[in-house]
Design an enzyme around this catalytic site. Structure first.
Site, PDB file in Angstrom:
ATOM      1  N   GLN A 197       0.846  -1.194   0.000  1.00  0.00           N
ATOM      2  CA  GLN A 197       0.000   0.000   0.000  1.00  0.00           C
ATOM      3  C   GLN A 197       0.876   1.235   0.000  1.00  0.00           C
ATOM      4  O   GLN A 197       1.801   1.364   0.809  1.00  0.00           O
ATOM      5  CB  GLN A 197      -0.942   0.061   1.192  1.00  0.00           C
ATOM      6  CG  GLN A 197      -1.940   1.195   0.941  1.00  0.00           C
ATOM      7  CD  GLN A 197      -2.811   1.556   2.114  1.00  0.00           C
ATOM      8  OE1 GLN A 197      -2.302   1.847   3.193  1.00  0.00           O
ATOM      9  NE2 GLN A 197      -4.115   1.528   1.923  1.00  0.00           N
TER      10      GLN A 197
ATOM     11  N   CYS B  54      -6.842   7.459   4.407  1.00  0.00           N
ATOM     12  CA  CYS B  54      -6.278   7.824   5.712  1.00  0.00           C
ATOM     13  C   CYS B  54      -6.546   9.303   5.999  1.00  0.00           C
ATOM     14  O   CYS B  54      -6.197  10.166   5.187  1.00  0.00           O
ATOM     15  CB  CYS B  54      -4.771   7.537   5.736  1.00  0.00           C
ATOM     16  SG  CYS B  54      -4.030   8.060   7.296  1.00  0.00           S
TER      17      CYS B  54
HETATM   18  C1  FMN Z   1      -3.770   0.706  13.897  1.00  0.00           C
HETATM   19  C2  FMN Z   1      -4.397   0.985  12.551  1.00  0.00           C
HETATM   20  C3  FMN Z   1      -3.604   1.390  11.502  1.00  0.00           C
HETATM   21  C4  FMN Z   1      -4.164   1.603  10.237  1.00  0.00           C
HETATM   22  N1  FMN Z   1      -3.334   1.927   9.189  1.00  0.00           N
HETATM   23  C5  FMN Z   1      -3.852   2.002   7.918  1.00  0.00           C
HETATM   24  C6  FMN Z   1      -3.012   2.145   6.784  1.00  0.00           C
HETATM   25  O1  FMN Z   1      -1.776   2.197   6.871  1.00  0.00           O
HETATM   26  N2  FMN Z   1      -3.620   2.223   5.559  1.00  0.00           N
HETATM   27  C7  FMN Z   1      -4.985   2.137   5.405  1.00  0.00           C
HETATM   28  O2  FMN Z   1      -5.494   2.200   4.282  1.00  0.00           O
HETATM   29  N3  FMN Z   1      -5.790   1.978   6.469  1.00  0.00           N
HETATM   30  C8  FMN Z   1      -5.257   1.890   7.699  1.00  0.00           C
HETATM   31  N4  FMN Z   1      -6.083   1.626   8.760  1.00  0.00           N
HETATM   32  C9  FMN Z   1      -7.526   1.409   8.510  1.00  0.00           C
HETATM   33  C10 FMN Z   1      -7.790  -0.087   8.255  1.00  0.00           C
HETATM   34  O3  FMN Z   1      -7.142  -0.533   7.089  1.00  0.00           O
HETATM   35  C11 FMN Z   1      -9.300  -0.357   8.129  1.00  0.00           C
HETATM   36  O4  FMN Z   1      -9.780   0.370   7.024  1.00  0.00           O
HETATM   37  C12 FMN Z   1     -10.065   0.045   9.372  1.00  0.00           C
HETATM   38  O5  FMN Z   1      -9.424  -0.385  10.552  1.00  0.00           O
HETATM   39  C13 FMN Z   1     -11.492  -0.493   9.342  1.00  0.00           C
HETATM   40  O6  FMN Z   1     -11.485  -1.907   9.308  1.00  0.00           O
HETATM   41  P1  FMN Z   1     -11.746  -2.789  10.644  1.00  0.00           P
HETATM   42  O7  FMN Z   1     -12.993  -2.258  11.285  1.00  0.00           O
HETATM   43  O8  FMN Z   1     -11.899  -4.184  10.140  1.00  0.00           O
HETATM   44  O9  FMN Z   1     -10.557  -2.585  11.539  1.00  0.00           O
HETATM   45  C14 FMN Z   1      -5.550   1.445  10.034  1.00  0.00           C
HETATM   46  C15 FMN Z   1      -6.345   1.036  11.115  1.00  0.00           C
HETATM   47  C16 FMN Z   1      -5.789   0.797  12.351  1.00  0.00           C
HETATM   48  C17 FMN Z   1      -6.669   0.320  13.495  1.00  0.00           C
END
Ligand code: FMN
Length: 330
Positions: free
Chosen positions: A64, A94
């Site tokens: 990514q 993000c």
């Molecule tokens: C600790 C953390 C770091 C994240 N870093 C990124 C990232 O580097 N790139 C991205 O697209 N989303 C990032 N996200 C978002 C996740 O990819 C995802 O879209 C979000 O957590 C929702 O999915 P979930 O409810 O299954 O966790 C991050 C989320 C968390 C909790």
């Protein structure tokens, strides 16, 4: 070879590094894995082995990338392809202040033409698929018309796989953490996008926590991406292997721990600290007998910088005892 994105593990900064990905691969061979976001400039000018290096076992694997300079993005595509990544994914979701300042991530949802130009350039300079991960809107904008026209712009530029985090991004006033829970999930909007763009592969993401939910989403979308639920409870992947991929040959937690210990020993020889790997395993016994013992041992020993092999070997005793305790309980 076509990539199977039925189940994807979300990119997560400070979480989905190469050690976490290795660990997850011990649990599932089928899921698609994503790296943490890497800014274009770091990928181009940084320590490439450290920032982009990976173990072949992690494949299929996507890199990514965060950026909005088409020349830089294209250069990263070439680097990723050369290194053997299977896909390159652009981060359009993000919401952090730093990311906005550098003009990448969720603020790009406001600039569909720029995004389309970048994607077009990326697609033209590599053969691996270029995909996008975005939110369903930003600030006060959350409607089918805007999102659909954004999706059309990206897909006309050549991006045929789009991961939709089913909540909008609030660009001012919320921290990234708040942006993962305060904007409400809106799954129907993602389904509507899939319905209207049947030629696209739409992967739904956000708040998905169990295999029944996954099955429901798969009735409406092509794939499901899961982040926190897997990081906090990695053995959820075993349930996914069983219920979604119908794989009956699933390793026990202690078998996974045993394989990971072998990896730790090899990695330590290369200069990796034990805690860089083991910190990702805190949730291995989530909801099981012995979970607290496991967590306590990790925080008392593995998180310390002076952790040594004896302690690594001892962790296997805990894993085996936990296994016995859980077999007796079930
Ligand atoms: C600790 C953390 C770091 C994240 N870093 C990124 C990232 O580097 N790139 C991205 O697209 N989303 C990032 N996200 C978002 C996740 O990819 C995802 O879209 C979000 O957590 C929702 O999915 P979930 O409810 O299954 O966790 C991050 C989320 C968390 C909790």
């Amino acid at each position: 070879m076509k990539i199977n994105r039925k189940i994807c593990v979300a990119p997560m900064m400070d979480c989905t590094d190469r050690h976490e990905r290795y660990f997850l691969r011990l649990l599932s061979k089928k899921v698609m894995l994503y790296s943490e976001m890497v800014a274009t400039k770091s990928a181009i000018h940084g320590d490439r082995k450290k920032i982009l290096g990976f173990n072949k076992i992690e494949k299929p694997l996507a890199l990514q990338v965060g950026g909005s300079d088409k020349k830089e993005l294209s250069e990263v595509c070439k680097i990723a392809e050369g290194m053997g990544y299977d896909e390159i994914n652009i981060n359009l979701g993000c919401p952090s202040k730093k990311v906005q300042k550098n003009k990448f991530g969720a603020c790009l949802i406001k600039e569909p033409d720029l995004v389309a130009e970048c994607i077009n350039e990326m697609i033209n300079c590599c053969k691996i698929p270029v995909t996008a991960k975005t939110r369903i809107g930003y600030d006060e904008v959350e409607n089918f018309e805007y999102l659909n026209s954004f999706i059309k712009k990206i897909s006309n530029a050549g991006c045929k796989t789009i991961i939709l985090h089913a909540r909008k991004a609030i660009l001012k006033g919320l921290t990234p953490k708040e942006n993962l829970k305060i904007p409400k999930l809106n799954y129907p909007l993602v389904y509507e996008i899939k319905n209207s763009n049947n030629d696209l592969e739409i992967i739904i993401n956000g708040g998905i926590t169990n295999s029944d939910e996954i099955k429901n989403h798969l009735k409406n979308c092509d794939g499901v991406m899961i982040g926190r639920a897997i990081y906090q409870n990695p053995y959820f992947l075993a349930d996914i292997e069983d219920k979604i991929f119908k794989n009956k040959n699933i390793p026990s937690r202690s078998e996974v721990a045993e394989k990971l210990v072998e990896y730790v020993k090899e990695e330590v020889k290369q200069g990796t600290r034990v805690n860089q790997i083991m910190r990702h395993t805190v949730g291995l016994y989530h909801g099981q007998n012995g979970a607290n013992k496991w967590k306590r041992f990790l925080s008392d020993n593995m998180m310390a910088r002076d952790s040594d092999f004896q302690k690594v070997n001892h962790i296997m005793k805990i894993a085996q005892n936990n296994e016995k305790a859980n077999q007796t309980a079930s």
